[in-house]
Motif scaffolding. Structure first.
Motif, mmCIF file in Angstrom:
data_model
loop_
_atom_site.group_PDB
_atom_site.id
_atom_site.type_symbol
_atom_site.label_atom_id
_atom_site.label_comp_id
_atom_site.label_asym_id
_atom_site.label_seq_id
_atom_site.Cartn_x
_atom_site.Cartn_y
_atom_site.Cartn_z
ATOM 1 N N THR A 64 0.731 -1.100 -0.156
ATOM 2 C CA THR A 64 0.106 -0.109 0.076
ATOM 3 C C THR A 64 0.928 1.251 0.027
ATOM 4 O O THR A 64 2.136 1.028 0.477
ATOM 5 N N PRO A 65 0.155 2.523 -0.269
ATOM 6 C CA PRO A 65 1.304 3.511 -0.318
ATOM 7 C C PRO A 65 1.739 4.025 1.036
ATOM 8 O O PRO A 65 2.666 4.488 1.185
ATOM 9 N N ALA A 66 0.567 3.686 2.032
ATOM 10 C CA ALA A 66 1.308 4.099 3.420
ATOM 11 C C ALA A 66 2.591 2.989 3.989
ATOM 12 O O ALA A 66 3.459 3.520 4.335
ATOM 13 N N ALA A 67 2.296 1.909 3.468
ATOM 14 C CA ALA A 67 3.433 0.917 3.721
ATOM 15 C C ALA A 67 4.804 1.214 2.802
ATOM 16 O O ALA A 67 6.080 1.230 3.447
ATOM 17 N N SER A 68 4.621 1.698 1.710
ATOM 18 C CA SER A 68 5.863 2.117 0.849
ATOM 19 C C SER A 68 6.537 3.165 1.590
ATOM 20 O O SER A 68 7.722 3.406 1.659
ATOM 21 N N MET A 69 5.512 3.931 2.096
ATOM 22 C CA MET A 69 6.347 5.159 2.611
ATOM 23 C C MET A 69 7.004 4.978 3.815
ATOM 24 O O MET A 69 8.076 5.516 4.369
ATOM 25 N N ALA A 70 6.422 3.953 4.703
ATOM 26 C CA ALA A 70 7.072 3.356 5.791
ATOM 27 C C ALA A 70 8.524 2.683 5.563
ATOM 28 O O ALA A 70 9.579 3.149 6.250
ATOM 29 N N VAL A 71 8.402 2.098 4.470
ATOM 30 C CA VAL A 71 9.604 1.315 4.068
ATOM 31 C C VAL A 71 10.638 2.491 3.726
ATOM 32 O O VAL A 71 11.803 2.233 4.118
ATOM 33 N N GLN A 72 10.437 3.511 3.151
ATOM 34 C CA GLN A 72 11.496 4.362 2.729
ATOM 35 C C GLN A 72 11.979 5.105 3.886
ATOM 36 O O GLN A 72 13.062 5.361 3.721
ATOM 37 N N ALA A 73 11.102 5.240 4.932
ATOM 38 C CA ALA A 73 11.704 5.951 6.061
ATOM 39 C C ALA A 73 12.623 5.081 6.846
ATOM 40 O O ALA A 73 13.469 5.633 7.256
ATOM 41 N N TRP A 74 12.280 3.906 6.845
ATOM 42 C CA TRP A 74 13.254 3.070 7.447
ATOM 43 C C TRP A 74 14.603 2.963 6.508
ATOM 44 O O TRP A 74 15.785 3.095 7.328
ATOM 45 N N GLN A 75 14.447 2.960 5.477
ATOM 46 C CA GLN A 75 15.641 3.217 4.582
ATOM 47 C C GLN A 75 16.339 4.342 4.880
ATOM 48 O O GLN A 75 17.821 4.305 4.866
ATOM 49 N N ALA A 76 15.824 5.528 4.799
ATOM 50 C CA ALA A 76 16.306 6.752 4.984
ATOM 51 C C ALA A 76 17.184 6.924 6.507
ATOM 52 O O ALA A 76 18.107 7.428 6.657
ATOM 53 N N GLN A 77 16.499 6.015 7.374
ATOM 54 C CA GLN A 77 17.340 5.712 8.495
ATOM 55 C C GLN A 77 18.592 4.971 8.569
ATOM 56 O O GLN A 77 19.278 5.291 9.715
ATOM 57 N N GLY A 78 18.606 4.356 7.389
ATOM 58 C CA GLY A 78 19.923 3.402 7.348
ATOM 59 C C GLY A 78 19.690 2.048 7.549
ATOM 60 O O GLY A 78 20.787 1.442 7.657
ATOM 61 N N ALA A 79 18.492 1.654 7.576
ATOM 62 C CA ALA A 79 18.317 0.059 7.881
ATOM 63 C C ALA A 79 18.282 -0.602 6.371
ATOM 64 O O ALA A 79 17.945 0.057 5.519
ATOM 65 N N GLU A 80 18.711 -1.841 6.355
ATOM 66 C CA GLU A 80 18.367 -2.739 5.156
ATOM 67 C C GLU A 80 16.832 -3.103 5.324
ATOM 68 O O GLU A 80 16.580 -3.715 6.285
ATOM 69 N N VAL A 81 16.215 -3.246 3.950
ATOM 70 C CA VAL A 81 14.807 -3.347 4.139
ATOM 71 C C VAL A 81 14.655 -4.549 3.007
ATOM 72 O O VAL A 81 14.910 -4.230 2.049
ATOM 73 N N ARG A 82 13.766 -5.415 3.517
ATOM 74 C CA ARG A 82 12.964 -6.359 2.368
ATOM 75 C C ARG A 82 11.632 -5.984 2.779
ATOM 76 O O ARG A 82 10.989 -5.933 3.807
ATOM 77 N N ALA A 83 10.900 -5.802 1.596
ATOM 78 C CA ALA A 83 9.523 -5.640 1.639
ATOM 79 C C ALA A 83 8.553 -6.337 0.503
ATOM 80 O O ALA A 83 9.229 -6.272 -0.396
ATOM 81 N N ALA A 84 7.559 -7.086 1.082
ATOM 82 C CA ALA A 84 6.913 -7.572 0.092
ATOM 83 C C ALA A 84 5.571 -8.086 0.397
ATOM 84 O O ALA A 84 5.294 -7.893 1.756
ATOM 85 N N VAL A 85 4.505 -8.438 -0.584
ATOM 86 C CA VAL A 85 3.219 -8.962 -0.167
ATOM 87 C C VAL A 85 3.234 -10.523 -0.641
ATOM 88 O O VAL A 85 3.627 -10.696 -1.790
ATOM 89 N N CYS A 86 2.905 -11.235 0.382
ATOM 90 C CA CYS A 86 2.781 -12.658 -0.127
ATOM 91 C C CYS A 86 1.432 -13.119 -0.353
ATOM 92 O O CYS A 86 0.428 -12.643 0.271
ATOM 93 N N GLN A 87 1.165 -14.015 -1.009
ATOM 94 C CA GLN A 87 -0.361 -14.504 -1.275
ATOM 95 C C GLN A 87 -0.641 -15.293 -0.025
ATOM 96 O O GLN A 87 -0.026 -16.106 0.186
ATOM 97 N N GLY A 88 -1.778 -15.172 0.340
ATOM 98 C CA GLY A 88 -2.271 -15.693 1.647
ATOM 99 C C GLY A 88 -3.529 -15.036 2.328
ATOM 100 O O GLY A 88 -3.661 -13.878 2.112
ATOM 101 N N PRO A 89 -4.223 -15.685 3.196
ATOM 102 C CA PRO A 89 -5.441 -15.024 3.762
ATOM 103 C C PRO A 89 -4.957 -14.125 4.999
ATOM 104 O O PRO A 89 -4.088 -14.376 5.531
ATOM 105 N N SER A 90 -5.943 -13.412 5.334
ATOM 106 C CA SER A 90 -5.656 -12.532 6.616
ATOM 107 C C SER A 90 -5.981 -13.446 7.692
ATOM 108 O O SER A 90 -6.963 -13.080 8.422
ATOM 109 N N PHE A 91 -5.048 -14.177 8.178
ATOM 110 C CA PHE A 91 -5.526 -15.236 9.167
ATOM 111 C C PHE A 91 -6.012 -14.579 10.487
ATOM 112 O O PHE A 91 -6.688 -15.443 11.277
ATOM 113 N N TRP A 92 -5.476 -13.368 11.012
ATOM 114 C CA TRP A 92 -5.663 -12.991 12.256
ATOM 115 C C TRP A 92 -7.038 -12.274 12.066
ATOM 116 O O TRP A 92 -7.527 -12.057 13.352
#
Length: 300
Positions: free
Chosen positions: A234-262
Motif C-alpha cells: 500500500t502507499p502507506a507501507a511504501s512510505m514507511a519502508v522508505q523512512a526505514w531506509q532513510a534511517q539506514g536500515a536494510e529493508v526487505r518488503a513484499a506482499v505474499c499471497q495468503g489469507p488475513s489469518f488474524w
C-alpha cells in the motif's frame, strides 16, 4: 532436529506471571549456537487468538532453521496472570522488556565477541511494542520481522471500536457509538467491545503508540498478505519502508499471497508468509538485494 518447545511462566514481579513458550534452535553447526533469537510481539485482542496456529507453525519452522524463538502471552491475555480489562499499555511494554531481557540473558557471544542478532517479530499491533523491547537490549544488534504491521496505535484502536459499531448496527443503535465509547473512556470508565473489557489506560496508551524508524534497528523484513498474487505494498507501507531506509536500515518488503489469518472466521494458514520470513531471517550480506519473496513462496 528441532528440540521440543517448552512452556513456562516468566516472573513479572508484582504484576504476576507471563506464559511463555520457548523453542530452542536446531543445532546447524554442531556447537548448538543459534543463528539468532526471535521474540514474538503478539497481535491485539482476538487477533492474537486467531493467529496462534500461524505463530506456532512459524516458530517451529524458524527453530528448525537454527533460530531460538520465544513467544509470550501479555498481561491479561491467554494463560498469563490478570484480566484483559486490567491491563494497561505500560504493562504490555514492561512485558516486552522482560521477555527481551530473558532472551538477552541466554545469548552467548560468538567468536567475534558479539551476541547473535535479536529479531523482534511484530505481528499486527505487536509491532508497536518493539520500541520497548529495544530498550531492554542496549548492546544487541536488533532486527525487525514485521507481519502486516500496524505502525500507529490510533488505527488499531479505531478498527477495534468498529467491532462494537458493527454489533450495534445489528441492534439499530450504531449512531454515535464511537463517540460514546470515547466519552466513556475519557470519564475513566472501561468499555466492552467484542467480549473484551478495554480500560482507559490500555486505550489511551495504544492510541498514542507509534513505530518509527530507529537507528538501533539494522534490518527490517516488512511482509504483508493479500489474496491476490500480483498485489503490491500500500502507499502507506511504501512510505514507511522508505523512512526505514532513510534511517539506514536494510529493508526487505513484499506482499505474499495468503489469507488475513488474524481476522478470518475460521483458523487459516499462510505458508508463503513463513517461507518469505525464513528467507529474510537466514539471509546473509545480500539481505536487501535479494528478492523479498523466494520462488517457492510465489509459486502457483
Amino acid at each position: 532436529m528441532t528440540a521440543a518447545s517448552t512452556a513456562f511462566f516468566l516472573d513479572a514481579g508484582a504484576r504476576g506471571q507471563r506464559l511463555c513458550v520457548h523453542t530452542p534452535a536446531a543445532s546447524l553447526d554442531g556447537a548448538g549456537a543459534p543463528l539468532g533469537q526471535i521474540l514474538l510481539l503478539p497481535a491485539f485482542a482476538e487477533e492474537m487468538n486467531k493467529s496462534r496456529r500461524m505463530t506456532a507453525l512459524a516458530a517451529r519452522a524458524f527453530a528448525a532453521a537454527g533460530l531460538e524463538v520465544l513467544t509470550l502471552d501479555l498481561l491479561g491475555c491467554g494463560d498469563s496472570s490478570g484480566d484483559f480489562g486490567d491491563a494497561s499499555w505500560a504493562d504490555w511494554q514492561d512485558d516486552a522488556r522482560i521477555a527481551a531481557a530473558w532472551l538477552d540473558g541466554r545469548a552467548l557471544p560468538g567468536p567475534d565477541g558479539a551476541k547473535p542478532p535479536l529479531w523482534l517479530w511484530g505481528l499486527r499491533a505487536g509491532a508497536l511494542l518493539a520500541p520497548a523491547a529495544i530498550e531492554a537490549v542496549a548492546d544487541r544488534s536488533v532486527r525487525l520481522l514485521l507481519w502486516q504491521p500496524v505502525t500507529t496505535g490510533k488505527l488499531q484502536l479505531q478498527q477495534f471500536m468498529r467491532l462494537r459499531v458493527a454489533a450495534d448496527l445489528i441492534g439499530g443503535q450504531a449512531k454515535g457509538a464511537v463517540q460514546a465509547m470515547r466519552d466513556q473512556l475519557a470519564r475513566g470508565e472501561s468499555v466492552e467491545i467484542a467480549g473484551y473489557r478495554l480500560s482507559p489506560a490500555l486505550a489511551h496508551g495504544l492510541e498514542a503508540a507509534q513505530l518509527k524508524p530507529s537507528p538501533r534497528v539494522s534490518r527490517v523484513a516488512w511482509l504483508e498478505l493479500s489474496t491476490r498474487e500480483d498485489a503490491g505494498l500500500t502507499p502507506a507501507a511504501s512510505m514507511a519502508v522508505q523512512a526505514w531506509q532513510a534511517q539506514g536500515a536494510e529493508v526487505r518488503a513484499a506482499v505474499c499471497q495468503g489469507p488475513s489469518f488474524w481476522a478470518a472466521t475460521e483458523i487459516e494458514e499462510a505458508p508463503r508468509l513463513i517461507e518469505a520470513s525464513l528467507a529474510a531471517l537466514t539471509a546473509g550480506d545480500d539481505f536487501a538485494t535479494q528478492p523479498a519473496v523466494p520462488p517457492e513462496a510465489v509459486a502457483a
